[in-house]
Design a protein around this motif. Structure first.
Motif, PDB file in Angstrom:
ATOM      1  N   LEU A  55      -4.400   9.277 -28.806  1.00 58.73           N
ATOM      2  CA  LEU A  55      -4.606   8.049 -29.841  1.00 58.73           C
ATOM      3  C   LEU A  55      -5.222   8.116 -31.166  1.00 58.73           C
ATOM      4  O   LEU A  55      -4.912   7.687 -32.136  1.00 58.73           O
ATOM      5  CB  LEU A  55      -5.071   6.829 -29.150  1.00 58.73           C
ATOM      6  N   GLY A 229      11.673   7.501 -30.712  1.00 59.17           N
ATOM      7  CA  GLY A 229      10.137   7.579 -31.277  1.00 59.17           C
ATOM      8  C   GLY A 229      10.480   7.937 -32.525  1.00 59.17           C
ATOM      9  O   GLY A 229       9.762   7.277 -33.740  1.00 59.17           O
ATOM     10  N   THR A 261       5.172   9.495 -34.015  1.00 63.85           N
ATOM     11  CA  THR A 261       5.552   8.694 -32.970  1.00 63.85           C
ATOM     12  C   THR A 261       6.530   9.058 -31.996  1.00 63.85           C
ATOM     13  O   THR A 261       6.250   8.939 -30.813  1.00 63.85           O
ATOM     14  CB  THR A 261       6.570   7.470 -33.582  1.00 63.85           C
ATOM     15  N   ILE A 264       4.290  11.249 -29.555  1.00 67.03           N
ATOM     16  CA  ILE A 264       3.772  10.339 -28.499  1.00 67.03           C
ATOM     17  C   ILE A 264       4.225  10.074 -27.378  1.00 67.03           C
ATOM     18  O   ILE A 264       3.947  10.069 -26.290  1.00 67.03           O
ATOM     19  CB  ILE A 264       3.218   8.665 -29.231  1.00 67.03           C
ATOM     20  N   MET A 265       5.708   9.550 -27.773  1.00 68.42           N
ATOM     21  CA  MET A 265       6.853   9.448 -26.633  1.00 68.42           C
ATOM     22  C   MET A 265       6.989  10.737 -26.089  1.00 68.42           C
ATOM     23  O   MET A 265       7.310  10.721 -24.679  1.00 68.42           O
ATOM     24  CB  MET A 265       8.009   8.991 -27.339  1.00 68.42           C
ATOM     25  N   PHE A 268       2.943  11.643 -24.214  1.00 73.68           N
ATOM     26  CA  PHE A 268       2.243  10.856 -23.112  1.00 73.68           C
ATOM     27  C   PHE A 268       2.757  10.853 -21.934  1.00 73.68           C
ATOM     28  O   PHE A 268       1.783  10.778 -20.930  1.00 73.68           O
ATOM     29  CB  PHE A 268       2.425   9.341 -23.927  1.00 73.68           C
ATOM     30  N   TYR A 309      -0.258   2.853 -22.977  1.00 77.73           N
ATOM     31  CA  TYR A 309      -0.161   2.677 -24.387  1.00 77.73           C
ATOM     32  C   TYR A 309       1.198   3.551 -24.830  1.00 77.73           C
ATOM     33  O   TYR A 309       2.103   2.725 -25.369  1.00 77.73           O
ATOM     34  CB  TYR A 309      -1.356   3.252 -25.185  1.00 77.73           C
ATOM     35  N   GLY A 310       1.331   4.632 -24.244  1.00 79.48           N
ATOM     36  CA  GLY A 310       2.544   5.331 -24.620  1.00 79.48           C
ATOM     37  C   GLY A 310       4.076   5.178 -23.804  1.00 79.48           C
ATOM     38  O   GLY A 310       4.926   6.054 -24.171  1.00 79.48           O
ATOM     39  N   LEU A 315       5.498   1.141 -25.887  1.00 84.01           N
ATOM     40  CA  LEU A 315       5.206   1.776 -27.244  1.00 84.01           C
ATOM     41  C   LEU A 315       6.157   1.100 -28.288  1.00 84.01           C
ATOM     42  O   LEU A 315       6.000   0.442 -29.156  1.00 84.01           O
ATOM     43  CB  LEU A 315       5.155   3.092 -27.427  1.00 84.01           C
TER      44      LEU A 315
END
Length: 473
Positions: A55, A229, A261, A264-265, A268, A309-310, A315
């Protein structure tokens, strides 16, 4: 000095250190071996630190894009959203907030040990600032510390009740055994979802195939979380650079946003797997304890909402809600709030919705847009009081802002009603707020398993299998 020391200790070590200590203690209480208890604690710390690193790397990339998007709209509103981070610092700087830091820890521990709640809230002490802000506004207006403490304690008890309502679905959906989020500002939407979702089902919206799994089936490799993402990041990047698409710098930011992005996907779920691994020995020991002791109970550890979050549906829906909420701020009559910094918190804010609709992104967007829009009005109303508190602890207003707020923390319609009851200093209104809590608590306690079964069944109406059965029938 004790309260200041408690604050300093927690802020110095934080969740990645504090939570593993709690997990190790719990594991030993459940008679887990030293080796398993140690690795449970270590995996928890590694997972939480992993979430934080992800994050912290993602935020500096998405922040300028979102700010540019808001600036491109040309919206001019008098109340500026400074974000939850600034709000937390303010809460921990007020007299009432510091008092609740000690009182809240004591109350939360007693409620768990006496089995008033099955949620062990001290696992996420940092988010106590959510109560502190509301109580500090009561204290500033009334100069009555008892009234302020009463407000914060009742808000805490309401949020524990909501957390317990949400706990089983959250734990199941996000795949963290015996865990749930407890931050008041990110679980309040669960109450609205429980009431509102059956209406969405009545209109057949549970049949709308918009979940990460179904997107993957429909879109092929474009539906993979990594690809989604990338596309979502590029979309937000284009919106943030809409007026400068002819420049190389704009496309640099757009593509960076897409890759970030996508990262993150991709990353995570791996970090989430490490964090979830820490609870396996505890879960196994707890099951044995329940089997051998009829008096044992199911309980949930309060964890930071960075843990969800992810997750793909979380998300995706959170990021799509960013432009939606900017539009709502523009068109809502009487709204004076310009959401900016806390737009980045929307993937946190939807976690009270996502598990209850089993990741149905379309329903998350509708529910979130309505509930968070109502929150803008609470932010509008409380902005003068919050601005006064910020000024009293030395926080300066951003250039051009007349008032400030936090869209995430203060945009809470139900919790705002409890706050308004204490702000009024009316024994009648305060009594009603207390009575409503006890009525809801007793109803939930009496029908707890039936409520959990209902929430599971309602959530499963969003699955492919359930829709297939309905069509066959």
């Amino acid at each position: 000095m004790f309260l200041q020391l408690l604050k300093d200790v927690f802020q110095t070590f934080g969740s990645p250190v504090f939570v593993p200590v709690i997990i190790f203690i719990i594991a030993k209480i459940l008679k887990v071996t030293n080796k398993k208890a140690f690795f449970s604690a270590l995996y928890a710390g590694v997972g939480l630190e992993g979430f934080t690193l992800l994050l912290n790397a993602f935020t500096p990339i998405i922040t300028p894009v979102v700010k540019s998007m808001v600036e491109n709209t040309g919206i001019q509103l008098p109340v500026f959203d400074v974000g939850w981070q600034a709000t937390a610092l303010v809460a921990y700087s007020t007299e009432a907030g510091m008092v609740f830091l000690g009182v809240g820890l004591l109350v939360q521990t007693i409620l768990f040990l006496t089995r008033w709640t099955s949620i062990f809230q001290p696992g996420d002490l940092w988010n106590n600032y959510s109560y502190m802000v509301w109580g500090s506004m009561v204290y500033m207006a009334t100069k009555n510390m008892w009234l302020s403490l009463g407000c914060m304690i009742l808000l805490n008890m309401y949020s524990l009740l909501i957390a317990e309502l949400l706990a089983k679905r959250w734990s199941t959906y996000y795949k963290y055994p015996n865990c749930t989020i407890i931050a008041m500002h990110n679980i309040e939407a669960a109450i609205f979802t429980v009431v509102f979702d059956p209406l969405l089902n009545a209109f057949g919206l549970n049949k709308v195939k918009l979940s990460p799994e179904e997107l993957q089936k429909k879109l092929g490799f474009f539906g993979e979380p990594v690809s989604l993402g990338l596309l979502l990041g590029i979309f937000i990047g284009i919106m943030g650079n809409f007026k400068s698409l002819g420049t190389l710098a704009a496309w640099g930011q757009i593509t960076t946003m897409g890759i970030a992005t996508s990262a993150i996907m991709a990353l995570f779920p791996r970090v989430a797997g490490i964090f979830a691994q820490s609870f396996l020995p505890i879960t196994e020991a707890a099951r044995k304890s329940v089997k051998n002791d009829s008096k044992s109970r199911q309980w949930f550890l309060g964890v930071n909402d960075a843990t969800g979050y992810g997750e793909p549906a979380t998300l995706i829906s959170g990021i799509i809600l960013i432009p939606i909420m900017v539009f709502m701020a523009l068109v809502l009559p009487g709204n004076e709030v310009l959401p900016v910094v806390d737009l980045l918190a929307l993937p946190f804010m939807v976690q009270g919705i996502v598990p209850l609709v089993n990741g149905n992104i379309f329903k998350v967007l509708i529910t979130g847009a309505i509930w968070f829009s109502a929150g803008l009005y609470m932010c509008t109303y409380t902005a003068p009081m919050f601005t006064d508190i910020c000024s009293s602890v030395g926080v300066h207003l951003p250039v051009g802002a007349l008032l400030i707020t936090s869209f995430n923390i203060l945009g809470k319609p139900l919790m705002g009603l409890v706050f308004l009851a204490f702000l009024s200093q009316s024994p009648l209104l305060i009594g009603i707020a207390v009575a409503v809590y006890f009525i809801l608590y007793l109803l939930f306690r009496k029908n707890k398993e039936a409520v959990y079964d209902y929430l599971d069944q309602n959530a499963m109406k969003n699955t492919v299998e359930d829709r297939t059965n309905e069509i066959t029938a």
